[in-house]
Design a protein around this motif. Sequence first.
Motif, PDB file in Angstrom:
ATOM      1  N   GLN A   1       0.599  -2.676  -2.621  1.00 16.88           N
ATOM      2  CA  GLN A   1      -0.136  -2.308  -1.409  1.00 16.88           C
ATOM      3  C   GLN A   1      -0.870  -3.514  -0.820  1.00 16.88           C
ATOM      4  OE1 GLN A   1      -2.183   1.380  -1.558  1.00 16.88           O
ATOM      5  NE2 GLN A   1      -3.625   0.869   0.079  1.00 16.88           N
TER       6      GLN A   1
ATOM      7  N   SER B   1       1.731  -5.746   0.780  1.00 17.26           N
ATOM      8  CA  SER B   1       2.252  -5.148   2.012  1.00 17.26           C
ATOM      9  C   SER B   1       1.227  -5.190   3.144  1.00 17.26           C
ATOM     10  CB  SER B   1       2.681  -3.702   1.747  1.00 17.26           C
ATOM     11  OG  SER B   1       3.694  -3.649   0.760  1.00 17.26           O
ATOM     12  N   SER B   2      -0.057  -5.254   2.789  1.00 24.48           N
ATOM     13  CA  SER B   2      -1.087  -5.368   3.827  1.00 24.48           C
ATOM     14  C   SER B   2      -0.960  -6.667   4.605  1.00 24.48           C
ATOM     15  CB  SER B   2      -2.479  -5.278   3.194  1.00 24.48           C
ATOM     16  OG  SER B   2      -2.667  -4.054   2.528  1.00 24.48           O
TER      17      SER B   2
ATOM     18  N   LEU C   1       7.961   1.307   0.003  1.00 25.78           N
ATOM     19  CA  LEU C   1       6.739   2.075   0.251  1.00 25.78           C
ATOM     20  C   LEU C   1       7.047   3.542   0.545  1.00 25.78           C
ATOM     21  CD1 LEU C   1       4.889  -0.560   2.473  1.00 25.78           C
ATOM     22  CD2 LEU C   1       4.208   0.151   0.166  1.00 25.78           C
TER      23      LEU C   1
ATOM     24  N   LEU D   1       4.669   4.684  -2.016  1.00 24.75           N
ATOM     25  CA  LEU D   1       3.361   4.813  -1.346  1.00 24.75           C
ATOM     26  C   LEU D   1       3.598   5.317   0.078  1.00 24.75           C
ATOM     27  CD1 LEU D   1       1.801   1.394  -2.487  1.00 24.75           C
ATOM     28  CD2 LEU D   1       1.267   3.655  -3.416  1.00 24.75           C
TER      29      LEU D   1
ATOM     30  N   GLN E   1       2.076   7.206   2.212  1.00 29.87           N
ATOM     31  CA  GLN E   1       0.996   7.158   3.213  1.00 29.87           C
ATOM     32  C   GLN E   1       0.845   5.764   3.799  1.00 29.87           C
ATOM     33  OE1 GLN E   1      -2.463   8.783   1.202  1.00 29.87           O
ATOM     34  NE2 GLN E   1      -2.018  10.838   1.982  1.00 29.87           N
ATOM     35  N   PHE E   2       0.936   4.747   2.937  1.00 29.63           N
ATOM     36  CA  PHE E   2       0.840   3.383   3.453  1.00 29.63           C
ATOM     37  C   PHE E   2       2.083   3.028   4.269  1.00 29.63           C
ATOM     38  CE2 PHE E   2       0.868  -1.253   3.335  1.00 29.63           C
ATOM     39  CZ  PHE E   2      -0.460  -1.526   3.659  1.00 29.63           C
ATOM     40  N   CYS E   3       3.240   3.585   3.863  1.00 30.19           N
ATOM     41  CA  CYS E   3       4.461   3.374   4.649  1.00 30.19           C
ATOM     42  C   CYS E   3       4.273   3.908   6.068  1.00 30.19           C
ATOM     43  CB  CYS E   3       5.645   4.071   3.967  1.00 30.19           C
ATOM     44  SG  CYS E   3       7.203   3.937   4.865  1.00 30.19           S
TER      45      CYS E   3
ATOM     46  N   HIS F   1       1.479   4.258   7.616  1.00 27.69           N
ATOM     47  CA  HIS F   1       0.513   3.375   8.278  1.00 27.69           C
ATOM     48  C   HIS F   1       1.207   2.124   8.824  1.00 27.69           C
ATOM     49  CE1 HIS F   1      -3.159   1.275   9.195  1.00 27.69           C
ATOM     50  NE2 HIS F   1      -2.956   0.352   8.260  1.00 27.69           N
TER      51      HIS F   1
END
Length: 642
Positions: free
Chosen positions: A264, A267-268, A294, A298, A300-302, A304
């Motif tokens: 995460q 990826s940010s 993601l 993950l 939710q982050f995908c 986003h």
Amino acid sequence: MGLGPRSPHQAGRRFPAGGKRGRGAKGSGRPPPGRQRQPCPPPDGRSEPPPDGRSEPPPDAHPHLSPEALGYFRRALSALKEVPETGEERELMVHNVLKEVEAQALALATNRAGSEMLQELLGFSPLKPLCRVWAALRPNLRFVACHRCGVHVLQSALLQLPRLLGSPAEEEEEEDGKDGPLETLEELGLGLAAEVCDDFLFYCGDTHGSFVVRTLLQVLGGTLLESERARHRGSQLPEAQRAPSRECKATDFEVPETFLNCLQNLSSCFLKDIAVFITDKISSFCLQVALQILHRKLPQFCAHLCNAVMGYLSSRNSSADGSPLLLFLRDQTSSRLLEQVLLVSEPPKLQSLFEDHLQGQLQTLAAHPIANFPLQRFLDAVTTPELLSPVFEELSPALEAVLAQGHPGVVIALVGACHRVGIHQAQVLQLLLEAFHCAEPSSRQVACVPLFATLMTYEVYYGLAEEEGAVPAEHQVEMATARDLGEVTVLGSLLLQHLLHFSSPGLILRSLGALTGPQLLTLAQSPAGSHVLDAVLTSPSVTRKQRRRVLKTLKGQYVALACSRHGSRVLDAIWSGAALGARKEIAAELGARNQELIRDPFGHHVARNVALTTFLKRREAWEQQQGAVAKRRRALNSILED
């Protein structure tokens, strides 16, 4: 919703098979290793060690691998391949060879032949030797990661994590490296991620460094993508990056929680320079891989990250014909990224995307040489009737025009959406019949399978010349049976597979039943066509009676099927689902030419699967054996149905 009257150029048409956006790279062609069993250690005059510090060595200062050292590692690798896979001898050899590798890791990694051997050696490596080699390369990470040979060594080291993560540490006397305590594999992975994160834009934008970032993202997420592994096994040329962006198969493995947290954080970094990752060709590949990982680990982050991409694209200047997104759908680089965004988007997001940006533009996108690809992915992602209905209403009138423009993938994706969602199936089949000029007169409909399989209209397939405005001729059965089946295309095969999974595949089955034995044999022997028969055997919409009616045409063709690469696979599938009576017929026909089967590279496997020797010599025992198999299969099917 039907098509308009034919234009003069539509009377006879061969639909182009569709454009390609890239091709997979070929193998790198490794040289064969040496054959000596007992390798001698390399001479004392080894290459100079890498400079101290963590900076990249100058181009003329990196270690050089001597021919003697290269010969040693080649002989060592050859010897390792010859010893048994388990045992003390192999374990000792691996440790000794990797000890020498540790001293010359940088020189090996940056030499073409040495790099290829080191990749293989890492595949044998236990936990601690791998950590030592990795630690030896780490001071020169930037140099190795951006080197055309070194990058593949780093990838190979990362790809050992699924095998070695969580394995118990080995008990050895030497627990420390030469620079202090030896880091664990988890610490090395996190350390690599931290260094990449510090200079994220550079690594993602480098032709070779981007491979490391993409592999690192997969390892941190505990998911290996099949397309990325194929790229690693293939050519080292940048062209290998041009694989299609369809969602690919993945293999999951367990990773520590620290890896997912690191994923995460890494990826940010995409959010800081989102414009670069959308528009730069090399960097975009990293974001595409991140979205796939993601989405699985993950989500939710995908979402986003997808919102950030769509927010940036929607904020650009509007195009003359509508949404600014349309400009990016027509761009070679950003369209690939948008394909991946579409594949990982949830149904509500797809619905709003259609309503805000795509509605009224589908026919234009379908005709565009680049934009038709993201449109295909959009159709692949449709899962709700609420979205498919307006999409179908807008796109279906242009179905024949889209085929004529050489974009059959759009049509196959639309048919696939109708199959998946379960609506508009009768309408799309009727439109296909009209597009291939076999809807009227109705006698032509029985010829639809060869037309769909070859992506040719009726006139082109049968070589007819019809003037504009002339009444279409009736279908001539004699003409159809006398013609060999044309070459089956991959997209034509996919189209038929979708149609066979429709709720009412009767017309397709009647057309298959109208093929002659040699024509159906050609279909079964075709690399693409064989999957059509797979669909006949597996589709829940095809009844047992309909299946038998199609397959009975193959009677008399079983030996030819058995002696074919793809046909033998079809025959195995037929055999697996056949009742005892059908098995007797197949075995009797094959047994009449038993010697021919045994001599054939594919036929002898079929003979073994059928137990042909037992059938010929001990018929009663064979029948008991096959009866027991059929009984077990019925019991298993009963359990599965319950």
